[in-house]
Each structure stands twice: as C-alpha cells, then as structure tokens.
Design a protein around this motif. Structure first.
Motif, PDB file in Angstrom:
ATOM      1  N   HIS A 157      32.475  29.488  39.597  1.00  0.00           N
ATOM      2  CA  HIS A 157      33.781  30.140  39.638  1.00  0.00           C
ATOM      3  C   HIS A 157      34.206  30.610  38.241  1.00  0.00           C
ATOM      4  O   HIS A 157      35.169  31.356  38.099  1.00  0.00           O
ATOM      5  N   TRP A 158      33.459  30.173  37.195  1.00  0.00           N
ATOM      6  CA  TRP A 158      33.721  30.674  35.846  1.00  0.00           C
ATOM      7  C   TRP A 158      33.032  32.022  35.659  1.00  0.00           C
ATOM      8  O   TRP A 158      31.862  32.190  36.003  1.00  0.00           O
ATOM      9  N   LEU A 159      33.752  32.974  35.117  1.00  0.00           N
ATOM     10  CA  LEU A 159      33.229  34.314  34.896  1.00  0.00           C
ATOM     11  C   LEU A 159      32.565  34.429  33.527  1.00  0.00           C
ATOM     12  O   LEU A 159      32.778  33.591  32.646  1.00  0.00           O
ATOM     13  N   SER A 160      31.782  35.481  33.351  1.00  0.00           N
ATOM     14  CA  SER A 160      31.126  35.697  32.065  1.00  0.00           C
ATOM     15  C   SER A 160      32.101  36.185  31.009  1.00  0.00           C
ATOM     16  O   SER A 160      31.838  36.062  29.809  1.00  0.00           O
ATOM     17  N   GLN A 161      33.225  36.735  31.443  1.00  0.00           N
ATOM     18  CA  GLN A 161      34.228  37.227  30.503  1.00  0.00           C
ATOM     19  C   GLN A 161      35.563  37.379  31.223  1.00  0.00           C
ATOM     20  O   GLN A 161      35.625  37.401  32.456  1.00  0.00           O
ATOM     21  N   VAL A 162      36.627  37.474  30.440  1.00  0.00           N
ATOM     22  CA  VAL A 162      37.926  37.813  31.005  1.00  0.00           C
ATOM     23  C   VAL A 162      37.842  39.269  31.464  1.00  0.00           C
ATOM     24  O   VAL A 162      37.321  40.123  30.744  1.00  0.00           O
ATOM     25  N   PRO A 163      38.308  39.584  32.672  1.00  0.00           N
ATOM     26  CA  PRO A 163      38.249  40.968  33.140  1.00  0.00           C
ATOM     27  C   PRO A 163      38.929  41.921  32.166  1.00  0.00           C
ATOM     28  O   PRO A 163      39.910  41.560  31.500  1.00  0.00           O
ATOM     29  N   GLU A 164      38.424  43.131  32.096  1.00  0.00           N
ATOM     30  CA  GLU A 164      38.986  44.128  31.190  1.00  0.00           C
ATOM     31  C   GLU A 164      40.200  44.803  31.821  1.00  0.00           C
ATOM     32  O   GLU A 164      40.386  44.805  33.032  1.00  0.00           O
ATOM     33  N   GLN A 165      41.031  45.354  30.948  1.00  0.00           N
ATOM     34  CA  GLN A 165      42.195  46.157  31.341  1.00  0.00           C
ATOM     35  C   GLN A 165      43.193  45.382  32.200  1.00  0.00           C
ATOM     36  O   GLN A 165      43.676  45.875  33.217  1.00  0.00           O
ATOM     37  N   ILE A 166      43.485  44.150  31.771  1.00  0.00           N
ATOM     38  CA  ILE A 166      44.549  43.380  32.425  1.00  0.00           C
ATOM     39  C   ILE A 166      45.616  42.995  31.395  1.00  0.00           C
ATOM     40  O   ILE A 166      46.258  41.943  31.499  1.00  0.00           O
ATOM     41  N   GLU A 167      45.794  43.877  30.396  1.00  0.00           N
ATOM     42  CA  GLU A 167      46.785  43.618  29.354  1.00  0.00           C
ATOM     43  C   GLU A 167      48.206  43.557  29.904  1.00  0.00           C
ATOM     44  O   GLU A 167      49.103  42.984  29.273  1.00  0.00           O
ATOM     45  N   ASN A 168      48.412  44.117  31.099  1.00  0.00           N
ATOM     46  CA  ASN A 168      49.749  44.110  31.697  1.00  0.00           C
ATOM     47  C   ASN A 168      50.037  42.838  32.499  1.00  0.00           C
ATOM     48  O   ASN A 168      51.083  42.745  33.146  1.00  0.00           O
ATOM     49  N   ASN A 169      49.138  41.875  32.452  1.00  0.00           N
ATOM     50  CA  ASN A 169      49.361  40.608  33.177  1.00  0.00           C
ATOM     51  C   ASN A 169      50.225  39.674  32.328  1.00  0.00           C
ATOM     52  O   ASN A 169      49.855  38.544  32.017  1.00  0.00           O
ATOM     53  N   LYS A 170      51.379  40.152  31.941  1.00  0.00           N
ATOM     54  CA  LYS A 170      52.215  39.458  30.959  1.00  0.00           C
ATOM     55  C   LYS A 170      52.854  38.205  31.537  1.00  0.00           C
ATOM     56  O   LYS A 170      53.253  38.156  32.686  1.00  0.00           O
ATOM     57  N   ARG A 171      52.885  37.172  30.681  1.00  0.00           N
ATOM     58  CA  ARG A 171      53.469  35.856  30.978  1.00  0.00           C
ATOM     59  C   ARG A 171      52.688  35.086  32.036  1.00  0.00           C
ATOM     60  O   ARG A 171      53.126  34.029  32.499  1.00  0.00           O
ATOM     61  N   ASN A 172      51.549  35.622  32.439  1.00  0.00           N
ATOM     62  CA  ASN A 172      50.623  34.905  33.321  1.00  0.00           C
ATOM     63  C   ASN A 172      49.342  34.623  32.554  1.00  0.00           C
ATOM     64  O   ASN A 172      49.029  35.305  31.580  1.00  0.00           O
ATOM     65  N   ILE A 173      48.604  33.634  33.007  1.00  0.00           N
ATOM     66  CA  ILE A 173      47.298  33.359  32.396  1.00  0.00           C
ATOM     67  C   ILE A 173      46.173  33.484  33.424  1.00  0.00           C
ATOM     68  O   ILE A 173      45.007  33.225  33.118  1.00  0.00           O
ATOM     69  N   LYS A 251      53.656  32.634  19.910  1.00  0.00           N
ATOM     70  CA  LYS A 251      54.086  34.019  19.866  1.00  0.00           C
ATOM     71  C   LYS A 251      53.893  34.674  21.233  1.00  0.00           C
ATOM     72  O   LYS A 251      52.911  34.418  21.927  1.00  0.00           O
ATOM     73  N   GLU A 252      54.843  35.529  21.591  1.00  0.00           N
ATOM     74  CA  GLU A 252      54.798  36.174  22.905  1.00  0.00           C
ATOM     75  C   GLU A 252      53.534  37.005  23.084  1.00  0.00           C
ATOM     76  O   GLU A 252      52.925  37.008  24.155  1.00  0.00           O
ATOM     77  N   GLU A 253      53.104  37.699  22.013  1.00  0.00           N
ATOM     78  CA  GLU A 253      51.901  38.525  22.128  1.00  0.00           C
ATOM     79  C   GLU A 253      50.651  37.675  22.312  1.00  0.00           C
ATOM     80  O   GLU A 253      49.679  38.107  22.939  1.00  0.00           O
ATOM     81  N   GLN A 254      50.666  36.450  21.759  1.00  0.00           N
ATOM     82  CA  GLN A 254      49.545  35.530  22.002  1.00  0.00           C
ATOM     83  C   GLN A 254      49.488  35.136  23.465  1.00  0.00           C
ATOM     84  O   GLN A 254      48.424  35.103  24.072  1.00  0.00           O
ATOM     85  N   MET A 255      50.636  34.821  24.023  1.00  0.00           N
ATOM     86  CA  MET A 255      50.702  34.431  25.431  1.00  0.00           C
ATOM     87  C   MET A 255      50.250  35.578  26.328  1.00  0.00           C
ATOM     88  O   MET A 255      49.461  35.387  27.268  1.00  0.00           O
ATOM     89  N   ASP A 256      50.703  36.780  26.035  1.00  0.00           N
ATOM     90  CA  ASP A 256      50.399  37.926  26.886  1.00  0.00           C
ATOM     91  C   ASP A 256      48.939  38.344  26.825  1.00  0.00           C
ATOM     92  O   ASP A 256      48.454  39.053  27.712  1.00  0.00           O
ATOM     93  N   SER A 257      48.229  37.931  25.791  1.00  0.00           N
ATOM     94  CA  SER A 257      46.823  38.313  25.656  1.00  0.00           C
ATOM     95  C   SER A 257      45.864  37.207  26.081  1.00  0.00           C
ATOM     96  O   SER A 257      44.649  37.339  25.900  1.00  0.00           O
ATOM     97  N   PHE A 258      46.392  36.131  26.673  1.00  0.00           N
ATOM     98  CA  PHE A 258      45.546  35.010  27.099  1.00  0.00           C
ATOM     99  C   PHE A 258      45.392  35.005  28.612  1.00  0.00           C
ATOM    100  O   PHE A 258      46.380  34.982  29.351  1.00  0.00           O
ATOM    101  N   ASN A 259      44.150  35.051  29.096  1.00  0.00           N
ATOM    102  CA  ASN A 259      43.871  34.968  30.527  1.00  0.00           C
ATOM    103  C   ASN A 259      42.634  34.103  30.759  1.00  0.00           C
ATOM    104  O   ASN A 259      41.711  34.089  29.946  1.00  0.00           O
ATOM    105  N   ILE A 260      42.617  33.404  31.868  1.00  0.00           N
ATOM    106  CA  ILE A 260      41.539  32.481  32.194  1.00  0.00           C
ATOM    107  C   ILE A 260      40.382  33.242  32.855  1.00  0.00           C
ATOM    108  O   ILE A 260      40.589  33.985  33.818  1.00  0.00           O
ATOM    109  N   PRO A 261      39.146  33.067  32.373  1.00  0.00           N
ATOM    110  CA  PRO A 261      37.986  33.757  32.969  1.00  0.00           C
ATOM    111  C   PRO A 261      37.438  33.016  34.186  1.00  0.00           C
ATOM    112  O   PRO A 261      36.386  32.384  34.132  1.00  0.00           O
ATOM    113  N   LEU A 262      38.155  33.103  35.287  1.00  0.00           N
ATOM    114  CA  LEU A 262      37.802  32.327  36.473  1.00  0.00           C
ATOM    115  C   LEU A 262      38.152  33.118  37.718  1.00  0.00           C
ATOM    116  O   LEU A 262      39.123  33.861  37.739  1.00  0.00           O
TER     117      LEU A 262
END
Length: 365
Positions: A157-173, A251-262
C-alpha cells in the motif's frame, strides 16, 4: 521527498520502534497463514524442488521479519518428510528499502536458527541461507527466473512516490473529504503505475509455476475517500499537524506540501492490474477485516492506554517521513497532541474501526 531514501519503519527495539509496535501486523500475517500454506503446498507438490529461493518484500525489522520465513520452512519440512524427500536447500532473501534496520535482523539470525532447529524434528533439515537485499520493489531486485516463492505483507500500500500535481491538497496529508477531485485521481494513477511495475518486475524474477502471496491494507468501498482502515488515522494526524500550524510551530507552506505516499486499493482495482499485466493467474483474491478493538482488548485495560498504543503504532510508521519533511524538533509535540486527539475519539469508537485487508495469491504463468 525521495520516498526510497526516507521511507522505513522506526528502527531499534525502543518504546516507539516498529519492533515493539507491530503486534497488529503479526495478527494479520497469522490470519493469512492458511493461504500462505496452501500456496507453498501447491508449489512443493507440483515441483518437489531440491532447492528453494524464498523472498520476503518489505521485511522491515523486529519480531515479524522472520516469522513468515520460519513458518514456510516448517511447511516445507513437513511436506518433504511426508513425501520421503531430502530436505531442500533454502535461500531466504529479505528485502526492504536501504534505510531499513537490517542490522537488527542480522543480529537475531543466530538465535532464530537455533530456535528453528529445536522446533524441527528432522536432524537433516536445511541448510538455510539468508541475505539482505536493499532496494525498492518497484524495480528489479533479483536475477531472472530465480524466485520460487514470494511473500509481502503490509508493504504494497506504500507508493514509490507522492503523486504529482496535488499541491492543492491544502491542510490535508492524504486523501480526505476536503481534498479536491484531482487528488484521489492522482493517487489512483500512481498506484496503477506502481503495482503494474511491481508485477512486471516479479514476473521476470519468478520461475514458471512460482507462487506469490501479497497482503496489504485495502478498502471495501470503490470510493477512495472514506473512513475505512488507516484513512481515519491519517485524518487524525493531520488534525495534530494543523493544530501546530495554528500555534505557529509549523509553517503553513510546510504543512501544505506534505502528503503521505500511500494508497489502499479496492479488490476490483487490484484484480484489474493483475489481469492487465497478464503474467500471473489468480488463485485467491480475498477481502478480510481485522478488528482493532479485539487487538486493544488483548493488550490494554482502558482508553488512555488505547490512545498511547495507537499513537506509538502510528509513530513507528510515520516518524521517518515527518522527520524528513519537518525536522525532528517537532516530533514529540506532534505525537503528544496526536495522542490527545486519539483519546478524544476513542470514546466515540472512531479509532476501533476494523482494518480492511486484501489477500492475493497468484501463480506465475
């Protein structure tokens, strides 16, 4: 984030290590043992091999790393004794990403082999050879047509990478109810690419008639945004991180750029990729659930303990990803808040959801 460089379970044997927080994973492996035994029995009965190469992908470290290997060796020994055959030489290949705590596994091998020998009645059992194979299973790991049996539990269930072009997934991980529509689509596309690559690589590495048993967290619903399995736990972790953003600790921008590769797929999604790739025939494709509440009832006496165990279990998995992105200075505060949030949800039984599991047994054509 380079997932291959940072994704690994917490090392060592401490309080927050994966070794001490993977009891639920062991219950899942135990639950799948009848299917694993069936696959190995069919393999041995059809080939009676003089040597076997067994690989465990995503072996991690700790008590579970050699559990399946031990059971597989016992199955083979029982089969060959009943058939009156000599014991086959068995090579065991343990794979995980380079950051995995292989040293803990290697240090345990001597005692493991002594314990195994004491459990086997036959004095002529073995020999067994063990090797570590660091690398991503989303690429080639082994020589062509060298593997007879392959096992992986709670890794795919772990992916090889975080999917691309999901920069708008703000405040979610992760995928959440507030995620834009492109986010689950991007996650599914990444799963399709990864699982297809995984199957292609294993098809090259396995012998004809080889068996493969895979278990990973899945979902019942065809809707990827749901509260099944691990999704709710990632939502709670996002709450803890957002709380720290509001307090100025992240920082808010740190949070917005973090997503789980799963990605936790449905049965139909997995079946579709296996049929599309075409190298394996499906022997079993099953869905089962394991109850968190039963697990907690076995190990704890109250909700306070439940929140602590749940927080440590998630920390053993997520901490390396968080440290890589946010640094290690926030970790204690994150999981302190996370435990508090979990405690608030335990009384509502939201943390005791059953975990959906997909179990796949296939044969190389």
């Amino acid at each position: 984030m380079e997932v291959g460089e940072v994704l690994h379970m917490n090392a060592g044997t401490g309080e927050t290590s994966y070794s001490n927080n993977s009891h639920l994973q062991k219950k899942v492996i135990s639950m799948t043992m009848p299917i694993i035994e069936e696959a190995m029995t069919n393999l041995y009965s059809s080939t009676s091999p003089s040597s076997l190469v067994i690989a465990d992908l995503g072996c991690s470290s700790g008590h579970n790393s050699l559990f399946v290997v031990s059971e597989l060796i016992k199955i083979v020994e029982n089969l060959r004794q009943r058939a009156g055959h000599q014991s086959p030489e068995i090579q065991v290949l343990l794979n995980d990403l380079p950051g995995n705590d292989f040293n803990t596994i290697f240090k345990s091998l001597s005692s493991f082999q002594k314990n195994l020998s004491s459990q086997l009645e036959a004095k002529d059992a073995g020999p067994y050879f063990f090797s570590g194979v660091p690398g991503s299973f989303y690429g080639r790991l082994f020589m062509r047509k060298s593997l007879h049996f392959l096992h992986s539990s709670y890794s795919l269930h772990w992916l090889s990478q975080v999917p691309e072009q999901i920069e708008n997934n703000k405040r979610n991980i992760y995928m959440a109810s507030t995620s834009p529509p492109n986010v689950p689509k991007a996650y599914y596309s990444q799963f399709q690419r990864d699982f297809s690559t995984f199957l292609k690589c294993r098809a090259e590495e396995m012998v004809t008639g080889g068996r493969m048993v895979l278990t990973f967290i899945g979902r019942k619903s065809e809707d990827p945004i749901n509260k099944e399995g691990s999704n709710s736990m990632w939502d709670l972790l996002a709450m803890a991180l957002n709380d720290m953003v509001s307090k100025g600790l992240i920082k808010e921008e740190q949070m917005d750029s973090f997503n789980i590769p799963l990605y936790t797929p449905s049965l139909s999604e997995v079946k579709s990729e296996i049929l599309e790739e075409g190298s394996f025939s499906i022997d079993r494709l099953e869905f089962s659930e394991i109850s968190k509440s039963n697990y907690y009832n076995e190990h704890i006496m109250n909700h306070s303990d439940a929140s602590g165990i749940a927080a440590n279990s998630q920390r053993a998995v997520a901490e390396p990803l968080l440290v890589s992105h946010f640094g290690d200075g926030i970790i204690e505060e994150v999981f302190c808040r996370y435990k508090e949030i979990i405690s608030e949800h335990v009384s509502q039984d939201q943390i005791l959801l059953e975990i959906p599991n997909l179990i796949i047994s296939v044969t190389k054509k």
